[in-house]
Motif scaffolding. Structure first.
Motif, PDB file in Angstrom:
ATOM      1  N   GLY A 175       0.785  -1.230   0.000  1.00 21.16           N
ATOM      2  CA  GLY A 175       0.000   0.000   0.000  1.00 21.16           C
ATOM      3  C   GLY A 175       0.814   1.275   0.000  1.00 21.16           C
ATOM      4  O   GLY A 175       0.236   2.368  -0.053  1.00 21.16           O
ATOM      5  N   ALA A 176       2.141   1.180   0.059  1.00 22.90           N
ATOM      6  CA  ALA A 176       2.983   2.376   0.110  1.00 22.90           C
ATOM      7  C   ALA A 176       2.836   3.180  -1.177  1.00 22.90           C
ATOM      8  O   ALA A 176       3.017   2.659  -2.278  1.00 22.90           O
ATOM      9  N   ALA A 177       2.524   4.460  -1.032  1.00 20.92           N
ATOM     10  CA  ALA A 177       2.257   5.300  -2.196  1.00 20.92           C
ATOM     11  C   ALA A 177       3.533   5.835  -2.839  1.00 20.92           C
ATOM     12  O   ALA A 177       3.538   6.162  -4.022  1.00 20.92           O
ATOM     13  N   ASP A 178       4.608   5.936  -2.067  1.00 23.38           N
ATOM     14  CA  ASP A 178       5.861   6.437  -2.613  1.00 23.38           C
ATOM     15  C   ASP A 178       7.026   5.852  -1.822  1.00 23.38           C
ATOM     16  O   ASP A 178       6.825   5.097  -0.857  1.00 23.38           O
ATOM     17  N   VAL A 179       8.223   6.205  -2.232  1.00 26.21           N
ATOM     18  CA  VAL A 179       9.419   5.632  -1.615  1.00 26.21           C
ATOM     19  C   VAL A 179       9.535   6.026  -0.151  1.00 26.21           C
ATOM     20  O   VAL A 179       9.919   5.213   0.691  1.00 26.21           O
ATOM     21  N   ASP A 180       9.200   7.270   0.170  1.00 25.09           N
ATOM     22  CA  ASP A 180       9.292   7.706   1.569  1.00 25.09           C
ATOM     23  C   ASP A 180       8.313   6.935   2.448  1.00 25.09           C
ATOM     24  O   ASP A 180       8.633   6.591   3.598  1.00 25.09           O
ATOM     25  N   ALA A 181       7.129   6.644   1.918  1.00 20.25           N
ATOM     26  CA  ALA A 181       6.148   5.860   2.674  1.00 20.25           C
ATOM     27  C   ALA A 181       6.650   4.440   2.873  1.00 20.25           C
ATOM     28  O   ALA A 181       6.483   3.849   3.945  1.00 20.25           O
ATOM     29  N   LEU A 182       7.284   3.884   1.857  1.00 18.82           N
ATOM     30  CA  LEU A 182       7.847   2.531   1.965  1.00 18.82           C
ATOM     31  C   LEU A 182       8.963   2.502   3.001  1.00 18.82           C
ATOM     32  O   LEU A 182       9.044   1.573   3.811  1.00 18.82           O
ATOM     33  N   GLN A 183       9.796   3.525   3.002  1.00 14.40           N
ATOM     34  CA  GLN A 183      10.882   3.593   3.974  1.00 14.40           C
ATOM     35  C   GLN A 183      10.324   3.663   5.395  1.00 14.40           C
ATOM     36  O   GLN A 183      10.848   3.033   6.316  1.00 14.40           O
ATOM     37  N   ALA A 184       9.248   4.408   5.566  1.00  7.89           N
ATOM     38  CA  ALA A 184       8.619   4.509   6.884  1.00  7.89           C
ATOM     39  C   ALA A 184       8.092   3.150   7.343  1.00  7.89           C
ATOM     40  O   ALA A 184       8.194   2.805   8.530  1.00  7.89           O
ATOM     41  N   VAL A 185       7.539   2.381   6.419  1.00 11.52           N
ATOM     42  CA  VAL A 185       7.051   1.039   6.747  1.00 11.52           C
ATOM     43  C   VAL A 185       8.210   0.166   7.230  1.00 11.52           C
ATOM     44  O   VAL A 185       8.115  -0.511   8.266  1.00 11.52           O
ATOM     45  N   MET A 186       9.298   0.179   6.498  1.00  8.32           N
ATOM     46  CA  MET A 186      10.431  -0.679   6.831  1.00  8.32           C
ATOM     47  C   MET A 186      11.114  -0.260   8.123  1.00  8.32           C
ATOM     48  O   MET A 186      11.744  -1.075   8.800  1.00  8.32           O
ATOM     49  N   GLN A 187      10.982   1.000   8.482  1.00 11.09           N
ATOM     50  CA  GLN A 187      11.575   1.484   9.726  1.00 11.09           C
ATOM     51  C   GLN A 187      10.658   1.260  10.925  1.00 11.09           C
ATOM     52  O   GLN A 187      11.062   1.529  12.066  1.00 11.09           O
ATOM     53  N   ALA A 188       9.447   0.781  10.671  1.00 13.51           N
ATOM     54  CA  ALA A 188       8.478   0.579  11.759  1.00 13.51           C
ATOM     55  C   ALA A 188       8.164  -0.900  11.961  1.00 13.51           C
ATOM     56  O   ALA A 188       7.072  -1.261  12.374  1.00 13.51           O
ATOM     57  N   GLN A 189       9.144  -1.758  11.670  1.00 15.74           N
ATOM     58  CA  GLN A 189       8.938  -3.184  11.894  1.00 15.74           C
ATOM     59  C   GLN A 189       8.837  -3.471  13.386  1.00 15.74           C
ATOM     60  O   GLN A 189       9.527  -2.867  14.196  1.00 15.74           O
ATOM     61  N   ASN A 190       7.962  -4.404  13.715  1.00 12.85           N
ATOM     62  CA  ASN A 190       7.709  -4.697  15.134  1.00 12.85           C
ATOM     63  C   ASN A 190       7.635  -6.208  15.347  1.00 12.85           C
ATOM     64  O   ASN A 190       6.602  -6.750  15.742  1.00 12.85           O
ATOM     65  N   TRP A 191       8.748  -6.862  15.073  1.00 15.70           N
ATOM     66  CA  TRP A 191       8.795  -8.311  15.241  1.00 15.70           C
ATOM     67  C   TRP A 191       8.755  -8.686  16.720  1.00 15.70           C
ATOM     68  O   TRP A 191       9.376  -8.005  17.550  1.00 15.70           O
ATOM     69  N   PRO A 192       8.039  -9.760  17.074  1.00 12.98           N
ATOM     70  CA  PRO A 192       7.970 -10.172  18.472  1.00 12.98           C
ATOM     71  C   PRO A 192       9.302 -10.768  18.931  1.00 12.98           C
ATOM     72  O   PRO A 192      10.101 -11.235  18.109  1.00 12.98           O
ATOM     73  N   GLU A 193       9.530 -10.725  20.217  1.00 15.27           N
ATOM     74  CA  GLU A 193      10.713 -11.365  20.790  1.00 15.27           C
ATOM     75  C   GLU A 193      10.305 -12.679  21.438  1.00 15.27           C
ATOM     76  O   GLU A 193       9.270 -12.769  22.084  1.00 15.27           O
ATOM     77  N   GLN A 194      11.138 -13.662  21.217  1.00 13.21           N
ATOM     78  CA  GLN A 194      10.836 -14.998  21.763  1.00 13.21           C
ATOM     79  C   GLN A 194      11.302 -15.085  23.208  1.00 13.21           C
ATOM     80  O   GLN A 194      12.405 -14.672  23.545  1.00 13.21           O
ATOM     81  N   ASP A 195      10.430 -15.621  24.052  1.00  9.46           N
ATOM     82  CA  ASP A 195      10.786 -15.784  25.472  1.00  9.46           C
ATOM     83  C   ASP A 195      11.851 -16.863  25.637  1.00  9.46           C
ATOM     84  O   ASP A 195      11.889 -17.834  24.893  1.00  9.46           O
TER      85      ASP A 195
END
Length: 201
Positions: free
Chosen positions: A181-201
């Motif tokens: 859904g990223a409309a432009d490169v800056d939006a795509l960069q924002a997506v990639m900088q907002a990754q929120n992977w879970p941490e395993q206990d």
């Protein structure tokens, strides 16, 4: 690097040794008085965007509000896949070896020939989706054996692991949708900088 300013314009650029080859500088540094007397100013860099998303090319050194500035051109990479073309704009195709192609007497047979499959230059979205999938697979790989064990021997997977794996799959799906859904490169960069992977206990 320095720029030497004369009459409000850049007369020369370079290191101290390049600009003043016959002058000795203790410690390789020019003092403030020398810089002022000779119109020397430090060159600063203009914005250079992230090279994962932009082609960055160096330009000229120009005066910007009186400051010598190394210019750069930031050109956004393509978001979507595009057909690969040659220098004349002709479509390129995936090639395969034709082992029977006759190259003439005395020459070994065989030649790379075009297929009907277009050659594609992949865009940022395709590449980053693959990166996200790879990260997801890597995150799950450490507990895949538990899934296999459950399937083969009916041994229950710990609830914390079930929760973790579900969170990984959810985050992967969220990121893939956001990338699409990223409309432009800056939006795509924002997506990639907002990754929120879970941490395993």
């Amino acid at each position: 690097m320095y720029a030497q300013i004369k009459d409000g314009a850049i007369a020369a650029t370079g290191t101290l040794k390049q600009l003043f080859p016959n002058t000795s500088f203790p410690g390789g540094i020019a003092d403030a008085d020398f810089k002022t007397a000779n119109g020397l100013k430090d060159i600063v860099n203009a914005e250079q965007k992230d090279r994962q998303y932009y082609y960055v090319t160096q330009g000229d050194v120009t005066l910007v509000s009186g400051v010598p500035t190394q210019g750069f051109t930031n050109t956004a990479m393509a978001l979507e896949d595009i057909d690969a073309k040659d220098a004349d704009g002709n479509q390129l195709y995936v090639q395969v070896l034709d082992p029977d192609f006759n190259n003439g007497e005395g020459r070994p047979a065989g030649k790379m020939v075009d297929t009907s499959e277009k050659l594609i230059t992949r865009g940022l979205k395709y590449n980053f989706k693959n990166q996200i999938k790879s990260q997801s697979n890597s995150a799950l790989a450490g507990t895949d054996w538990m899934v296999i064990r459950k399937a083969e021997r009916s041994v229950a997977i710990p609830s914390t692991t079930v929760t973790y794996r579900a969170a990984v799959v959810t985050e992967c799906a969220r990121l893939e949708a956001a990338i699409a859904g990223a409309a432009d490169v800056d939006a795509l960069q924002a997506v990639m900088q907002a990754q929120n992977w879970p941490e395993q206990d």
